[in-house]
Design a protein around this motif. Sequence first.
Motif, short mmCIF file in Angstrom:
data_model
loop_
_atom_site.label_atom_id
_atom_site.label_comp_id
_atom_site.label_asym_id
_atom_site.label_seq_id
_atom_site.Cartn_x
_atom_site.Cartn_y
_atom_site.Cartn_z
N GLU A 194 0.81 -1.21 0.00
CA GLU A 194 0.00 0.00 0.00
C GLU A 194 0.85 1.27 0.00
N PRO A 195 1.82 1.41 0.91
CA PRO A 195 2.62 2.64 0.91
C PRO A 195 3.78 2.64 -0.09
N VAL A 196 4.23 1.44 -0.52
CA VAL A 196 5.42 1.34 -1.38
C VAL A 196 5.18 0.31 -2.48
N ASP A 197 5.61 0.62 -3.69
CA ASP A 197 5.52 -0.35 -4.78
C ASP A 197 6.69 -1.32 -4.64
N LEU A 198 6.39 -2.56 -4.29
CA LEU A 198 7.43 -3.56 -4.06
C LEU A 198 7.69 -4.44 -5.28
#
Length: 95
Positions: free
Chosen positions: A13-17
Motif C-alpha cells: 500500500e505505501p510502497v511499490d514492491l
Amino acid sequence: MDDDAPGWEGAWEPVDLARVNEDEAATEAFFDDVTRTIGTKVGAYPYEIQHGAGRHDVVFQVGSEEKIGWMWGDNGVGYFFRAADGQWRWDCQFY
C-alpha cells in the motif's frame, strides 16, 4: 511501538514492491530484516495472520502469549479498534 513494519501484503500500500518482488535477495532481505511484532502491542501495524482482512484501524492487538496465559484459538491475535461510529470493536484471527 518502535521499529515495526507491515507484512508483505500490507507493505504494497505505501510502497511499490514490484522490484523487490522480482529480486530474490531483496525479497529474502524483506522477510529477514523487517521487524513485525506478532505479540501484544499498542499502535503500529497489526500483525495479520489472514492477510487482506482489513485491519487498518487497529488501536491495539493482544497476541497469544504464554507469559500472560492467553490464547486466541490456535496461537492467534485479537484486534481491538474504533469503528467509524466511535464504538469499540474487536476481531481475531488464528492459524
